[in-house]
Design a protein around this motif. Structure first.
Motif, PDB file in Angstrom:
ATOM      1  N   ILE A 141       0.832  -1.208   0.000  1.00 37.50           N
ATOM      2  CA  ILE A 141       0.000   0.000   0.000  1.00 37.50           C
ATOM      3  C   ILE A 141       0.869   1.261   0.000  1.00 37.50           C
ATOM      4  N   PRO A 142       1.891   1.373   0.849  1.00 39.58           N
ATOM      5  CA  PRO A 142       2.753   2.564   0.740  1.00 39.58           C
ATOM      6  C   PRO A 142       3.406   2.691  -0.636  1.00 39.58           C
ATOM      7  N   GLY A 143       3.842   1.575  -1.224  1.00 43.23           N
ATOM      8  CA  GLY A 143       4.438   1.614  -2.557  1.00 43.23           C
ATOM      9  C   GLY A 143       3.448   2.100  -3.597  1.00 43.23           C
ATOM     10  N   LEU A 144       2.235   1.583  -3.554  1.00 44.11           N
ATOM     11  CA  LEU A 144       1.187   2.004  -4.483  1.00 44.11           C
ATOM     12  C   LEU A 144       0.918   3.498  -4.339  1.00 44.11           C
ATOM     13  N   VAL A 145       0.719   3.941  -3.111  1.00 45.34           N
ATOM     14  CA  VAL A 145       0.359   5.343  -2.857  1.00 45.34           C
ATOM     15  C   VAL A 145       1.471   6.279  -3.307  1.00 45.34           C
ATOM     16  N   LEU A 146       2.684   5.995  -2.922  1.00 48.82           N
ATOM     17  CA  LEU A 146       3.802   6.873  -3.263  1.00 48.82           C
ATOM     18  C   LEU A 146       3.977   6.988  -4.778  1.00 48.82           C
ATOM     19  N   GLU A 147       3.936   5.864  -5.469  1.00 47.72           N
ATOM     20  CA  GLU A 147       4.107   5.918  -6.925  1.00 47.72           C
ATOM     21  C   GLU A 147       2.925   6.594  -7.604  1.00 47.72           C
ATOM     22  N   ALA A 148       1.709   6.350  -7.125  1.00 50.04           N
ATOM     23  CA  ALA A 148       0.545   7.005  -7.725  1.00 50.04           C
ATOM     24  C   ALA A 148       0.647   8.524  -7.581  1.00 50.04           C
ATOM     25  N   VAL A 149       1.043   8.987  -6.398  1.00 52.70           N
ATOM     26  CA  VAL A 149       1.224  10.425  -6.185  1.00 52.70           C
ATOM     27  C   VAL A 149       2.324  10.954  -7.100  1.00 52.70           C
ATOM     28  N   ASN A 150       3.425  10.241  -7.190  1.00 51.01           N
ATOM     29  CA  ASN A 150       4.527  10.665  -8.063  1.00 51.01           C
ATOM     30  C   ASN A 150       4.092  10.786  -9.518  1.00 51.01           C
ATOM     31  N   LEU A 151       3.129   9.962  -9.927  1.00 55.70           N
ATOM     32  CA  LEU A 151       2.639   9.985 -11.303  1.00 55.70           C
ATOM     33  C   LEU A 151       1.512  10.994 -11.516  1.00 55.70           C
ATOM     34  N   GLY A 152       1.120  11.697 -10.452  1.00 55.75           N
ATOM     35  CA  GLY A 152       0.139  12.761 -10.588  1.00 55.75           C
ATOM     36  C   GLY A 152      -1.293  12.393 -10.244  1.00 55.75           C
ATOM     37  N   TYR A 153      -1.529  11.187  -9.735  1.00 51.03           N
ATOM     38  CA  TYR A 153      -2.887  10.795  -9.348  1.00 51.03           C
ATOM     39  C   TYR A 153      -3.229  11.315  -7.950  1.00 51.03           C
ATOM     40  N   ARG A 154      -4.494  11.617  -7.754  1.00 52.50           N
ATOM     41  CA  ARG A 154      -4.990  11.847  -6.397  1.00 52.50           C
ATOM     42  C   ARG A 154      -5.317  10.475  -5.830  1.00 52.50           C
ATOM     43  N   VAL A 155      -5.003  10.278  -4.554  1.00 54.35           N
ATOM     44  CA  VAL A 155      -5.138   8.948  -3.956  1.00 54.35           C
ATOM     45  C   VAL A 155      -5.989   9.020  -2.707  1.00 54.35           C
ATOM     46  N   THR A 156      -6.870   8.040  -2.571  1.00 54.44           N
ATOM     47  CA  THR A 156      -7.630   7.823  -1.340  1.00 54.44           C
ATOM     48  C   THR A 156      -7.338   6.402  -0.879  1.00 54.44           C
ATOM     49  N   VAL A 157      -7.023   6.233   0.396  1.00 59.44           N
ATOM     50  CA  VAL A 157      -6.808   4.910   0.977  1.00 59.44           C
ATOM     51  C   VAL A 157      -8.007   4.575   1.861  1.00 59.44           C
ATOM     52  N   VAL A 158      -8.546   3.385   1.674  1.00 58.03           N
ATOM     53  CA  VAL A 158      -9.720   2.935   2.423  1.00 58.03           C
ATOM     54  C   VAL A 158      -9.231   2.336   3.742  1.00 58.03           C
ATOM     55  N   THR A 159      -9.369   3.082   4.813  1.00 61.10           N
ATOM     56  CA  THR A 159      -8.729   2.727   6.088  1.00 61.10           C
ATOM     57  C   THR A 159      -9.235   1.428   6.703  1.00 61.10           C
ATOM     58  N   ASP A 160     -10.458   1.032   6.396  1.00 57.29           N
ATOM     59  CA  ASP A 160     -10.970  -0.221   6.960  1.00 57.29           C
ATOM     60  C   ASP A 160     -10.965  -1.358   5.929  1.00 57.29           C
ATOM     61  N   ALA A 161     -10.222  -1.149   4.839  1.00 51.44           N
ATOM     62  CA  ALA A 161     -10.064  -2.204   3.830  1.00 51.44           C
ATOM     63  C   ALA A 161      -8.586  -2.400   3.496  1.00 51.44           C
ATOM     64  N   VAL A 162      -7.719  -2.072   4.462  1.00 54.70           N
ATOM     65  CA  VAL A 162      -6.277  -2.312   4.371  1.00 54.70           C
ATOM     66  C   VAL A 162      -5.825  -2.943   5.683  1.00 54.70           C
ATOM     67  N   ALA A 163      -4.703  -3.631   5.644  1.00 52.10           N
ATOM     68  CA  ALA A 163      -4.166  -4.248   6.854  1.00 52.10           C
ATOM     69  C   ALA A 163      -2.657  -4.367   6.737  1.00 52.10           C
ATOM     70  N   GLY A 164      -2.027  -4.487   7.897  1.00 45.07           N
ATOM     71  CA  GLY A 164      -0.599  -4.719   7.982  1.00 45.07           C
ATOM     72  C   GLY A 164      -0.282  -5.314   9.338  1.00 45.07           C
ATOM     73  N   ILE A 165       0.968  -5.709   9.527  1.00 46.73           N
ATOM     74  CA  ILE A 165       1.374  -6.309  10.799  1.00 46.73           C
ATOM     75  C   ILE A 165       2.729  -5.746  11.232  1.00 46.73           C
ATOM     76  N   PRO A 166       2.941  -5.649  12.528  1.00 42.26           N
ATOM     77  CA  PRO A 166       1.979  -5.778  13.618  1.00 42.26           C
ATOM     78  C   PRO A 166       0.991  -4.615  13.620  1.00 42.26           C
ATOM     79  N   GLU A 167      -0.031  -4.762  14.403  1.00 43.38           N
ATOM     80  CA  GLU A 167      -1.146  -3.821  14.445  1.00 43.38           C
ATOM     81  C   GLU A 167      -0.704  -2.383  14.700  1.00 43.38           C
ATOM     82  N   ASP A 168       0.143  -2.181  15.703  1.00 43.26           N
ATOM     83  CA  ASP A 168       0.552  -0.810  16.027  1.00 43.26           C
ATOM     84  C   ASP A 168       1.354  -0.182  14.888  1.00 43.26           C
ATOM     85  N   TYR A 169       2.130  -0.971  14.187  1.00 46.45           N
ATOM     86  CA  TYR A 169       2.878  -0.461  13.042  1.00 46.45           C
ATOM     87  C   TYR A 169       1.934  -0.072  11.915  1.00 46.45           C
ATOM     88  N   ALA A 170       0.959  -0.924  11.627  1.00 44.01           N
ATOM     89  CA  ALA A 170      -0.002  -0.641  10.553  1.00 44.01           C
ATOM     90  C   ALA A 170      -0.735   0.670  10.817  1.00 44.01           C
TER      91      ALA A 170
END
Length: 195
Positions: A141-170
């Motif tokens: 997700i960070p890779g997608l977002v960063l590259e999309a922004v670099n390419l000029g897209y506006r980005v929205t991340v769906v906060t309850d449809a993403v996950a990572g581990i451990p929880e506090d890091y995500a």
């Protein structure tokens, strides 16, 4: 804002499905209803006639087209010669999330843009804004977002449809990295906006 497309990052059987090697990530998805929220969001997107593109990862058996020794995580994963091989069930999108959608497959790296035709596909569809969901908040997700922004897209991340581990890091990635690059919204926010 321009036309919106939904990008679904690595919601594949070998990543968070029945063939996964990442049970902690599956647990994180289950704890936060990521699977149900993703399905609901994709249904709303399709009903609103928004393109849905599944950003998937795979390897060829001979590893051609993949850098396999420049990243400790990839080196570790590929100790299993059958990991995420092209043509196997592991690379399939989770059945509950797939419809007659588009797919953008990559064979190296962690961003769905590098070395793929995703940018050209989005531009050919007249897309200027993307909505991102899937896994993981650790890499994809960070890779997608960063590259999309670099390419000029506006980005929205769906906060309850993403996950990572451990929880506090995500949660920290959402708060301290994603918030600097993208708008954050919930599934309910977007479903309502797309009605």
């Amino acid at each position: 804002m321009g036309r919106v497309a939904v990008l679904v990052m690595e919601m594949q059987r070998g990543v968070v499905g029945d063939l996964t090697k990442f049970p902690d990530l599956v647990d994180a998805c289950a704890r936060h209803d990521v699977f149900a929220n993703a399905a609901r969001l994709l249904q709303a997107a399709r009903q609103a006639d928004l393109p849905v593109i599944h950003c998937t990862a795979a390897f060829r058996p001979d590893r051609a087209g993949s850098h396999t020794d420049n990243c400790p995580f990839i080196v570790s994963l590929l100790k299993d010669p059958a990991h995420m091989l092209e043509g196997t069930a592991a690379v399939e999108v989770l059945p509950d999330l797939w419809d007659d959608d588009l797919e953008s497959r990559r064979y190296h790296g962690f961003s769905p843009f590098t070395g793929t035709s995703l940018d050209m596909t989005l531009r050919s569809l007249g897309v200027s804004a993307v909505v991102a969901l899937g896994v993981s908040l650790n890499l994809g997700i960070p890779g997608l977002v960063l590259e999309a922004v670099n390419l000029g897209y506006r980005v929205t991340v769906v906060t309850d449809a993403v996950a990572g581990i451990p929880e506090d890091y995500a949660r920290a990635v959402l708060k301290h990295t994603i918030s600097l690059l993208a708008t954050r919204a919930t599934t309910a926010d977007l479903v309502e906006a797309w009605k």
